[in-house]
Design a protein around this motif. Structure first.
Motif, PDB file in Angstrom:
ATOM      1  N   HIS A   1      15.234  19.981  66.992  1.00 13.34           N
ATOM      2  CA  HIS A   1      15.175  20.141  68.455  1.00 13.34           C
ATOM      3  C   HIS A   1      14.067  21.141  68.786  1.00 13.34           C
ATOM      4  N   VAL A   2      12.863  20.645  69.039  1.00 13.63           N
ATOM      5  CA  VAL A   2      11.693  21.526  69.168  1.00 13.63           C
ATOM      6  C   VAL A   2      11.544  22.086  70.580  1.00 13.63           C
ATOM      7  N   ILE A   3      11.805  21.258  71.588  1.00 14.66           N
ATOM      8  CA  ILE A   3      11.829  21.739  72.977  1.00 14.66           C
ATOM      9  C   ILE A   3      13.282  21.580  73.437  1.00 14.66           C
TER      10      ILE A   3
ATOM     11  N   ASN B   1       4.886  31.661  66.227  1.00 17.08           N
ATOM     12  CA  ASN B   1       4.526  30.383  65.606  1.00 17.08           C
ATOM     13  C   ASN B   1       5.745  29.477  65.580  1.00 17.08           C
ATOM     14  N   GLY B   2       5.531  28.221  65.950  1.00 14.72           N
ATOM     15  CA  GLY B   2       6.620  27.255  65.907  1.00 14.72           C
ATOM     16  C   GLY B   2       7.534  27.290  67.126  1.00 14.72           C
ATOM     17  N   ALA B   3       7.188  28.103  68.140  1.00 13.30           N
ATOM     18  CA  ALA B   3       8.035  28.216  69.341  1.00 13.30           C
ATOM     19  C   ALA B   3       8.057  26.919  70.151  1.00 13.30           C
ATOM     20  N   GLY B   4       7.005  26.094  69.989  1.00 10.42           N
ATOM     21  CA  GLY B   4       6.958  24.823  70.705  1.00 10.42           C
ATOM     22  C   GLY B   4       5.854  24.752  71.751  1.00 10.42           C
ATOM     23  N   LYS B   5       4.885  25.676  71.703  1.00 13.07           N
ATOM     24  CA  LYS B   5       3.838  25.743  72.736  1.00 13.07           C
ATOM     25  C   LYS B   5       2.968  24.477  72.747  1.00 13.07           C
ATOM     26  N   THR B   6       2.488  24.110  71.553  1.00 12.11           N
ATOM     27  CA  THR B   6       1.617  22.925  71.491  1.00 12.11           C
ATOM     28  C   THR B   6       2.406  21.668  71.845  1.00 12.11           C
ATOM     29  N   THR B   7       3.638  21.610  71.399  1.00 13.74           N
ATOM     30  CA  THR B   7       4.473  20.444  71.732  1.00 13.74           C
ATOM     31  C   THR B   7       4.645  20.349  73.249  1.00 13.74           C
ATOM     32  N   LEU B   8       4.840  21.488  73.903  1.00 11.00           N
ATOM     33  CA  LEU B   8       4.986  21.481  75.360  1.00 11.00           C
ATOM     34  C   LEU B   8       3.713  20.939  76.023  1.00 11.00           C
TER      35      LEU B   8
ATOM     36  N   GLU C   1      -2.162  30.965  74.037  1.00  4.75           N
ATOM     37  CA  GLU C   1      -2.970  32.044  73.462  1.00  4.75           C
ATOM     38  C   GLU C   1      -2.120  32.997  72.625  1.00  4.75           C
ATOM     39  N   HIS C   2      -2.671  33.415  71.487  1.00  2.00           N
ATOM     40  CA  HIS C   2      -1.982  34.404  70.644  1.00  2.00           C
ATOM     41  C   HIS C   2      -2.564  35.804  70.843  1.00  2.00           C
ATOM     42  N   ASP C   3      -3.835  35.858  71.266  1.00  2.00           N
ATOM     43  CA  ASP C   3      -4.533  37.140  71.351  1.00  2.00           C
ATOM     44  C   ASP C   3      -4.109  37.865  72.634  1.00  2.00           C
TER      45      ASP C   3
HETATM   46  N1  LIG Z   1       5.305  15.486  64.947  1.00  2.00           N
HETATM   47  C1  LIG Z   1       6.204  16.409  64.524  1.00  2.00           C
HETATM   48  N2  LIG Z   1       7.234  16.066  63.731  1.00  2.00           N
HETATM   49  C2  LIG Z   1       8.135  16.966  63.323  1.00  2.00           C
HETATM   50  N3  LIG Z   1       8.108  18.276  63.674  1.00  2.00           N
HETATM   51  C3  LIG Z   1       7.111  18.676  64.459  1.00  2.00           C
HETATM   52  C4  LIG Z   1       6.097  17.777  64.934  1.00  2.00           C
HETATM   53  N4  LIG Z   1       5.237  18.478  65.722  1.00  2.00           N
HETATM   54  C5  LIG Z   1       5.679  19.751  65.728  1.00  2.00           C
HETATM   55  N5  LIG Z   1       6.800  19.863  64.967  1.00  2.00           N
HETATM   56  C6  LIG Z   1       7.564  21.102  64.750  1.00  2.00           C
HETATM   57  O1  LIG Z   1       7.873  21.627  66.020  1.00  2.00           O
HETATM   58  C7  LIG Z   1       7.886  23.050  65.970  1.00  2.00           C
HETATM   59  C8  LIG Z   1       7.017  23.572  67.093  1.00  2.00           C
HETATM   60  O2  LIG Z   1       5.656  23.296  66.805  1.00  2.00           O
HETATM   61  P1  LIG Z   1       4.482  23.670  67.801  1.00  2.00           P
HETATM   62  O3  LIG Z   1       3.207  23.309  67.102  1.00  2.00           O
HETATM   63  O4  LIG Z   1       4.729  23.081  69.116  1.00  2.00           O
HETATM   64  O5  LIG Z   1       4.638  25.256  67.874  1.00  2.00           O
HETATM   65  P2  LIG Z   1       3.620  26.330  68.434  1.00  2.00           P
HETATM   66  O6  LIG Z   1       4.407  27.265  69.265  1.00  2.00           O
HETATM   67  O7  LIG Z   1       2.469  25.655  69.077  1.00  2.00           O
HETATM   68  O8  LIG Z   1       3.180  27.050  67.103  1.00  2.00           O
HETATM   69  P3  LIG Z   1       1.770  27.744  66.720  1.00  2.00           P
HETATM   70  O9  LIG Z   1       1.681  28.993  67.540  1.00  2.00           O
HETATM   71  O10 LIG Z   1       1.935  28.029  65.269  1.00  2.00           O
HETATM   72  O11 LIG Z   1       0.680  26.752  66.997  1.00  2.00           O
HETATM   73  C9  LIG Z   1       7.421  23.443  64.588  1.00  2.00           C
HETATM   74  O12 LIG Z   1       8.562  23.772  63.813  1.00  2.00           O
HETATM   75  C10 LIG Z   1       6.759  22.193  64.064  1.00  2.00           C
HETATM   76  O13 LIG Z   1       6.876  22.109  62.672  1.00  2.00           O
END
Ligand SMILES: Nc1ncnc2c1ncn2[C@@H]1O[C@H](COP(=O)(O)OP(=O)(O)OP(=O)(O)O)[C@@H](O)[C@H]1O
Length: 249
Positions: A18-20, A39-46, A201-203
């Protein structure tokens, strides 16, 4: 104030992951928001869910009254949402000018590509964008010969050719020199005069320079939102993301 972008109870699962997780957010028009979090909070997925690269499991993303969740990436772009990824996707063999022309034609209408040299609207936009991103002296340079910073600005310029009302940027200063970072901060503040921006952004130094609002994500949910001073003073944000005072400084 009502949001130009309203996200409600958004969920995204990859199988059982459950990423988001019930993410909701209002983004006010004309603001520059920085999206931060571990890292992994879900920012890029959002960002992928807003721009249509991914489809949510459930929930709503409403932009200017348009429900985006059922739309394709291209339809979302036509609604005025532009996206720039962390890794530049410019055409290295084409000149700066040609890259900008292709970007314009791509979203307006691919067939326009054939007539692009006679398109007055495109020429006007190209001049505006070149000036804005500071590449007016590099128009005829092959994109492959640009510096890292210039390549990033070209890609921002390519998204701007589409005149987005909402611009999503993923870590725009990664790998930049100090001078390039300063220039990028000025560029984003300038873009903000005509568009709403969300910048992953991380910085935190850069976030302090540019953000009107900081949104903190943690484990796929909204942890906090506010001005940078509020965020930096928030104990729960310090707990999961910012760490100790020494680390913040
Ligand atoms: N296509 C996918 N299939 C399975 N898991 C995924 C997929 N894309 C992302 N994830 C998982 O979703 C979680 C959130 O990833 P995401 O890249 O959105 O985080 P983030 O906040 O952007 O991290 P970062 O700051 O490291 O870029 C991570 O645990 C990642 O492994």
């Amino acid at each position: 104030m009502p949001g130009v972008l309203e996200i409600r109870d958004l969920h995204k699962k990859f199988d059982t992951h459950h990423v988001i997780n019930g993410f909701s957010l209002d983004v006010v028009e004309g603001t520059l928001s920085c999206l931060v979090g571990p890292n992994g909070a879900g920012k890029t997925t959002l960002m992928d869910l807003i721009s249509g690269r991914l489809k949510p499991t459930s929930g709503s993303v409403n932009f200017r009254g348009f429900e985006l969740t059922g739309m394709s990436e291209n339809q979302i772009a036509k609604c005025g949402v532009g996206r720039k990824f962390q890794v530049p996707a410019v055409f290295k063999d084409l000149s700066v000018e040609e890259n900008l022309e292709v970007a314009y034609s791509h979203v307006t209408n691919p067939i326009r590509n054939m007539f692009r040299f006679s398109d007055a609207g495109m020429k006007r936009r190209l001049d505006e964008v070149c000036l804005l991103v500071g590449l007016q002296d590099r128009l005829h340079t092959e994109a492959g010969l640009l510096s890292h910073g210039e390549t990033q600005w070209l890609e921002i310029g390519m998204v701007l050719m589409q005149e987005p009302q909402l611009l999503l940027l993923d870590e725009p200063i990664a790998g930049m020199t100090e001078v390039e970072v300063e220039k990028t901060a000025r560029l984003l503040r300038e873009i903000r005069k005509s568009a709403t921006l969300i910048v992953v952004e991380h910085d935190m130094g850069f976030v302090r320079q540019i953000a009107d609002v900081v949104t903190v994500m943690h484990m796929g949910s909204l942890l906090a939102q506010g001005r940078i001073d509020e965020i930096e003073a928030d104990p729960k944000v310090r707990d999961v993301y910012l760490g100790t005072e020494e680390e913040i400084a």
